[in-house]
Design a protein around this motif. Structure first.
Motif, PDB file in Angstrom:
ATOM      1  N   LEU A   6       0.831  -1.199   0.000  1.00 41.78           N
ATOM      2  CA  LEU A   6       0.000   0.000   0.000  1.00 41.78           C
ATOM      3  C   LEU A   6       0.874   1.262   0.000  1.00 41.78           C
ATOM      4  CD1 LEU A   6      -2.746  -1.073   2.588  1.00 41.78           C
ATOM      5  CD2 LEU A   6      -3.085  -0.700   0.133  1.00 41.78           C
ATOM      6  N   GLU A   7       1.959   1.208   0.773  1.00 42.92           N
ATOM      7  CA  GLU A   7       2.872   2.359   0.818  1.00 42.92           C
ATOM      8  C   GLU A   7       3.494   2.600  -0.549  1.00 42.92           C
ATOM      9  OE1 GLU A   7       6.804   3.882   3.349  1.00 42.92           O
ATOM     10  OE2 GLU A   7       5.787   2.002   3.880  1.00 42.92           O
ATOM     11  N   ALA A   8       3.815   1.539  -1.244  1.00 43.34           N
ATOM     12  CA  ALA A   8       4.401   1.675  -2.582  1.00 43.34           C
ATOM     13  C   ALA A   8       3.393   2.233  -3.581  1.00 43.34           C
ATOM     14  CB  ALA A   8       4.922   0.322  -3.060  1.00 43.34           C
ATOM     15  N   MET A   9       2.117   2.005  -3.338  1.00 44.09           N
ATOM     16  CA  MET A   9       1.069   2.516  -4.238  1.00 44.09           C
ATOM     17  C   MET A   9       0.894   4.024  -4.113  1.00 44.09           C
ATOM     18  SD  MET A   9      -2.047  -0.228  -3.954  1.00 44.09           S
ATOM     19  CE  MET A   9      -1.961  -1.859  -4.670  1.00 44.09           C
ATOM     20  N   GLY A  10       1.285   4.561  -2.989  1.00 39.98           N
ATOM     21  CA  GLY A  10       1.129   5.994  -2.792  1.00 39.98           C
ATOM     22  C   GLY A  10      -0.338   6.397  -2.730  1.00 39.98           C
ATOM     23  N   GLU A  11      -0.701   7.444  -3.447  1.00 39.32           N
ATOM     24  CA  GLU A  11      -2.077   7.947  -3.406  1.00 39.32           C
ATOM     25  C   GLU A  11      -3.078   6.941  -3.971  1.00 39.32           C
ATOM     26  OE1 GLU A  11      -2.182  11.653  -5.389  1.00 39.32           O
ATOM     27  OE2 GLU A  11      -1.001  12.723  -3.865  1.00 39.32           O
ATOM     28  N   ARG A  12      -2.619   6.092  -4.874  1.00 40.49           N
ATOM     29  CA  ARG A  12      -3.533   5.122  -5.491  1.00 40.49           C
ATOM     30  C   ARG A  12      -4.121   4.147  -4.469  1.00 40.49           C
ATOM     31  NH1 ARG A  12      -1.168   1.562  -8.668  1.00 40.49           N
ATOM     32  NH2 ARG A  12       0.954   2.038  -7.993  1.00 40.49           N
ATOM     33  N   ALA A  13      -3.481   4.012  -3.319  1.00 39.12           N
ATOM     34  CA  ALA A  13      -3.963   3.089  -2.300  1.00 39.12           C
ATOM     35  C   ALA A  13      -5.302   3.506  -1.715  1.00 39.12           C
ATOM     36  CB  ALA A  13      -2.930   2.954  -1.181  1.00 39.12           C
ATOM     37  N   GLU A  14      -5.648   4.788  -1.867  1.00 40.21           N
ATOM     38  CA  GLU A  14      -6.895   5.284  -1.292  1.00 40.21           C
ATOM     39  C   GLU A  14      -7.902   5.682  -2.370  1.00 40.21           C
ATOM     40  OE1 GLU A  14      -6.474   8.056   1.903  1.00 40.21           O
ATOM     41  OE2 GLU A  14      -4.456   7.366   2.393  1.00 40.21           O
ATOM     42  N   VAL A  15      -7.690   5.219  -3.592  1.00 36.72           N
ATOM     43  CA  VAL A  15      -8.560   5.591  -4.710  1.00 36.72           C
ATOM     44  C   VAL A  15      -9.312   4.362  -5.202  1.00 36.72           C
ATOM     45  CG1 VAL A  15      -8.631   6.503  -7.057  1.00 36.72           C
ATOM     46  CG2 VAL A  15      -7.027   7.464  -5.384  1.00 36.72           C
ATOM     47  N   VAL A  16     -10.611   4.533  -5.426  1.00 39.41           N
ATOM     48  CA  VAL A  16     -11.423   3.474  -6.028  1.00 39.41           C
ATOM     49  C   VAL A  16     -11.186   3.485  -7.534  1.00 39.41           C
ATOM     50  CG1 VAL A  16     -13.767   2.599  -6.403  1.00 39.41           C
ATOM     51  CG2 VAL A  16     -13.161   3.698  -4.226  1.00 39.41           C
ATOM     52  N   ALA A  17     -11.001   2.313  -8.109  1.00 40.52           N
ATOM     53  CA  ALA A  17     -10.674   2.219  -9.534  1.00 40.52           C
ATOM     54  C   ALA A  17     -11.807   2.758 -10.393  1.00 40.52           C
ATOM     55  CB  ALA A  17     -10.386   0.774  -9.915  1.00 40.52           C
ATOM     56  N   ASP A  18     -11.426   3.353 -11.535  1.00 37.84           N
ATOM     57  CA  ASP A  18     -12.387   3.836 -12.524  1.00 37.84           C
ATOM     58  C   ASP A  18     -12.894   2.635 -13.320  1.00 37.84           C
ATOM     59  OD1 ASP A  18     -13.651   4.839 -14.843  1.00 37.84           O
ATOM     60  OD2 ASP A  18     -12.532   6.714 -14.677  1.00 37.84           O
ATOM     61  N   THR A  19     -14.172   2.302 -13.148  1.00 40.64           N
ATOM     62  CA  THR A  19     -14.728   1.104 -13.782  1.00 40.64           C
ATOM     63  C   THR A  19     -14.653   1.179 -15.302  1.00 40.64           C
ATOM     64  OG1 THR A  19     -16.262   0.891 -11.924  1.00 40.64           O
ATOM     65  CG2 THR A  19     -16.754  -0.390 -13.903  1.00 40.64           C
ATOM     66  N   ASP A  20     -15.033   2.318 -15.882  1.00 45.17           N
ATOM     67  CA  ASP A  20     -15.023   2.462 -17.340  1.00 45.17           C
ATOM     68  C   ASP A  20     -13.610   2.329 -17.893  1.00 45.17           C
ATOM     69  OD1 ASP A  20     -17.756   2.851 -17.355  1.00 45.17           O
ATOM     70  OD2 ASP A  20     -17.576   5.031 -17.163  1.00 45.17           O
ATOM     71  N   ARG A  21     -12.654   2.896 -17.183  1.00 44.04           N
ATOM     72  CA  ARG A  21     -11.276   2.824 -17.652  1.00 44.04           C
ATOM     73  C   ARG A  21     -10.757   1.378 -17.610  1.00 44.04           C
ATOM     74  NH1 ARG A  21      -6.401   6.651 -15.334  1.00 44.04           N
ATOM     75  NH2 ARG A  21      -4.800   6.009 -16.833  1.00 44.04           N
ATOM     76  N   ARG A  22     -11.178   0.643 -16.566  1.00 43.54           N
ATOM     77  CA  ARG A  22     -10.779  -0.762 -16.461  1.00 43.54           C
ATOM     78  C   ARG A  22     -11.332  -1.565 -17.630  1.00 43.54           C
ATOM     79  NH1 ARG A  22     -12.511  -3.658 -11.354  1.00 43.54           N
ATOM     80  NH2 ARG A  22     -11.304  -5.327 -12.316  1.00 43.54           N
ATOM     81  N   LYS A  23     -12.565  -1.284 -18.020  1.00 42.91           N
ATOM     82  CA  LYS A  23     -13.167  -1.996 -19.139  1.00 42.91           C
ATOM     83  C   LYS A  23     -12.415  -1.725 -20.431  1.00 42.91           C
ATOM     84  CE  LYS A  23     -17.891  -2.219 -17.321  1.00 42.91           C
ATOM     85  NZ  LYS A  23     -19.285  -1.755 -17.494  1.00 42.91           N
TER      86      LYS A  23
END
Length: 726
Positions: free
Chosen positions: A705-722
């Motif tokens: 989680l520490e290595a992820m930085g800010e991304r650790a507290e962000v919910v993924a963008d569903t449309d972008r994942r698709k």
């Protein structure tokens, strides 16, 4: 017209160590097979002893009684002039094997030991048996003197061999061998074996039949053949329900299928098959190229023809045609599997019926509806099927003499005599809605129902504690601590267990005293039913030795999600519209005072939803994941709803509660196994009950989680994942 033969397989309701009853079922199945014109009869795994003997297989007495029973079977007048495939344990050179015994007219042709043992999940065969030495290894077996005295036969062959008749060749495999990647049937088929039997002790599990059917189909789809599948059916004395469904398959097509859930002791399935269909089906080059290089199996000759000569066949007789496989909906399985298991448990324990604390919630509702399904099945077996065993068992359970002419007019007539329910409330904590739902359900099912409050007993216990300690425990809402809040809830839960056992033990006596015909008395007491679902047990959301502690638990292996679906299905299938109110009501333990601002809610108390618990259970038990593996998996499953850090918080919360409550699972009420993430500590889910903190795994996740930085507290963008997936 080819070479037609009628073959029989069966499902038997055997009981571990019941040599008399098991022998009776075996002989009856042979009698029925012969009556249907069968030339071969195949029975379930270890049918003489019953499958679930467990450590009794280590006793010499068990092996002795097995041979005594077999000796009586093979000389029985009804067991002649038919080839028999019978399951039993055999000791050879001081080693015990799980075996098939092939018999014809009192002579043992072959003993074929199991080569791949079931030794995971619910099975521990390697504790009692040893796998056979290897493929195509065959030795002499010296028969016990009791067998030699019958026809003078001193020995037979034991090992991986096949039976050669005048017109075909037969091979056998046992249960687990079908599930192995390279099952024996492949080599048998390449060496010309045309009929293959599989004798099983395969347990029921939700949605499992589909897998079994596909394996059985696949056994003959590639290279042809006739496959006879036999299975045990019923509760043989432990936590599993064996779900029968005997089948006959020809070249990948199912031509006969028995019932999956039944109260019958014996069910024989037959089909008329054409041996020439196998030979024609196998006539393709790639199969034949492998066949010519296949090492041969030893063939044990049997001077018998399973089929009639083509010239002698009645032209009106035709091969049995392919049928559509019968599958039950999961909701039907939930109603039928535990119901059949419960009836076997009740009649074999020789008690007077069931007692259920009926709370007005989903879990106890589901348990009560399963009992209702049980009484429906018994009613059908008694009134429609005229099953003599069901009639005898029902009369005894209902307190009638064996000569009684009384017959129920509906399932509720049975329930009124043997099913007892009680609502145990608290004036301050219990709502009128749950009390009414419990009473309405009891009336619809026909149970003998009592409504009572336990306030006086509860306050007496609290007063006694205060007198001894001079400390007054309070609910947290009234200024108490978390410890006192939990203690006061646990008092209620455990008092309900004590009250349940008191009522279960004495209600038959009370009803006998009040009855107009006291001579029709129920024997014994009542079996107390638990109603804790698998998800709550996994989370530890139950009080140790509370009303979840019982004699048996019909729903202990079923998830809350499946239970709700089952109740909605039963609402329509059983014409019981009141069931919808149980599903729509919020789940609550009702152990805290109800106020205008507060009503206790289970999911809030647990800190996790039932849907999440099902996911945790599957990942932990089925996919065998610890905290790191579970977090990694859920990053993909839940990333559109939760941030990586939130997922970590949930995973850590689950494992924390699992660890501190693991000791509760060692005392769980025995329940019928139903799902592949069951938590039955005593047999299925073997883990320690004293847990350390999972700090090693937690630190690994935290570094990630520490290595992820800010991304650790962000919910993924569903449309972008698709888009990325595409």
């Amino acid at each position: 017209m080819g070479h037609l033969t009628t073959l029989a397989t069966c499902s038997l309701n055997q009981w571990a160590m019941d040599f008399i009853g098991n022998q009776k079922n075996i002989i009856e199945s042979i009698r029925q097979a012969k009556a249907k014109g069968a030339s071969l009869r195949v029975g379930p795994e270890l049918e003489i002893t019953g499958y679930g003997c467990l450590d009794h297989f280590l006793e010499s007495d068990t092996l002795l009684h097995t041979w005594e029973s077999l000796a009586e079977i093979i000389v029985h007048p009804d067991c002649q002039d038919i080839l028999l495939d019978i399951g039993l344990p055999v000791r050879h050179r001081d080693v015990v094997y799980n075996c098939r015994c092939i018999v014809y007219n009192g002579r043992i042709l072959l003993i074929r030991p199991k080569m791949s043992l079931a030794n995971d999940s619910n099975y521990y065969e390697a504790r009692y048996f040893v796998p056979w030495k290897g493929s195509r290894i065959v030795e002499d077996f010296y028969l016990p003197r009791m067998i030699e005295k019958l026809h003078g036969q001193r020995k037979c062959r034991i090992g991986d061999a096949v039976i050669s008749t005048r017109d075909t060749c037969l091979g056998t495999e046992t249960c687990e061998e079908l599930w192995t990647p390279h099952n024996p049937g492949i080599n048998y088929g390449l060496d010309g074996v045309e009929i293959l039997s599989n004798s099983s002790g395969s347990h029921w599990e939700l949605r499992k039949l589909h897998t079994r059917v596909e394996l059985i189909r696949g056994a003959t789809t590639k290279a042809g053949g006739i496959y006879l599948y036999a299975n045990q059916q019923g509760c043989d004395g432990e936590r599993m329900y064996y779900d029968g469904c005997a089948m006959i398959v020809v070249n990948g097509k199912i031509v006969a299928q028995g019932s999956q859930f039944s109260l019958h002791q014996v069910e024989v399935v037959t089909a008329t098959v054409d041996l020439e269909e196998v030979r024609t089906y196998r006539n393709f080059k790639s199969r034949n190229m492998q066949a010519i290089n296949q090492p041969s199996f030893e063939r044990i000759e049997a001077d018998i023809s399973l089929s009639d000569d083509a010239e002698d066949v009645d032209p009106s007789i035709a091969p049995t045609q392919e049928i559509e496989v019968k599958y039950h909906l999961p909701e039907e399985e939930i109603s039928l599997g535990p119901a059949c298991w419960m009836w076997d448990f009740l009649r074999r324990s020789r008690q007077a019926g069931f007692f259920l604390p009926l709370s007005g919630g989903v879990d106890s509702c589901a348990t009560a509806v399963i009992v209702h399904q049980m009484t429906r099945l018994v009613f059908q077996a008694v009134t429609e099927d005229k099953d003599p065993q069901a009639i005898s068992d029902m009369l005894r359970v209902c307190g009638e003499p064996s000569t009684s002419t009384w017959r129920p007019t509906c399932p509720q007539d049975i329930a009124t005599r043997m099913f007892h329910t009680t609502y145990m409330g608290m004036k301050e904590n219990s709502s009128p809605d749950t009390r009414k739902r419990a009473a309405d359900l009891a009336a619809a099912i026909g149970s003998y129902h009592i409504d009572l409050d336990i306030d006086t007993v509860y306050h007496a216990l609290v007063t006694l504690f205060t007198t001894v300690t001079t400390f007054v425990p309070k609910y947290s809402m009234y200024g108490g601590t978390p410890a006192t809040n939990l203690a006061l809830q646990n008092i209620q839960a455990r008092l309900r267990m004590v009250m349940a056992y008191l009522l279960a033990q004495l209600l038959p006596t009370v009803r006998q005293r009040n009855a107009k015909n006291p001579e029709n008395s129920n024997p014994g007491s009542l079996l107390v039913l638990g109603s804790a679902n698998v998800d709550e047990s996994l989370r530890g959301y139950l009080t140790k030795y509370d009303c979840s502690s019982a004699d048996i638990n019909p729903i202990g292996g079923i998830s809350k999600i499946d239970l709700k679906r089952f109740i909605l299905w039963a609402d329509g299938s059983f014409d019981m519209p009141l069931l919808k109110s149980f599903v729509s009501a919020p789940p609550t333990a009702e152990l805290l005072p109800i106020t205008e601002e507060y009503v206790q809610d289970d999911e809030t108390d647990m800190g996790v939803t039932y849907a999440e618990l099902s996911t945790y259970g599957t990942l932990r038990r089925v996919e065998r994941l610890g905290p790191w593996g579970m977090w990694s998996k859920l990053l993909h499953q839940w990333s559109d709803k939760l941030s990586p850090k939130d997922i970590y918080t949930k995973v850590r919360f689950f494992f924390y509660n699992y660890g501190i409550n693991r000791h509760k699972l060692t005392t769980l009420t025995p329940s019928v196994h139903a799902v592949n993430y069951g938590v039955d500590d005593n047999r299925y889910d073997m883990r320690q009950f004293l847990y350390p903190s999972m700090d090693w795994a937690y630190r690994k996740i935290e570094r990630r989680l520490e290595a992820m930085g800010e991304r650790a507290e962000v919910v993924a963008d569903t449309d972008r994942r698709k888009e990325h997936t595409l």
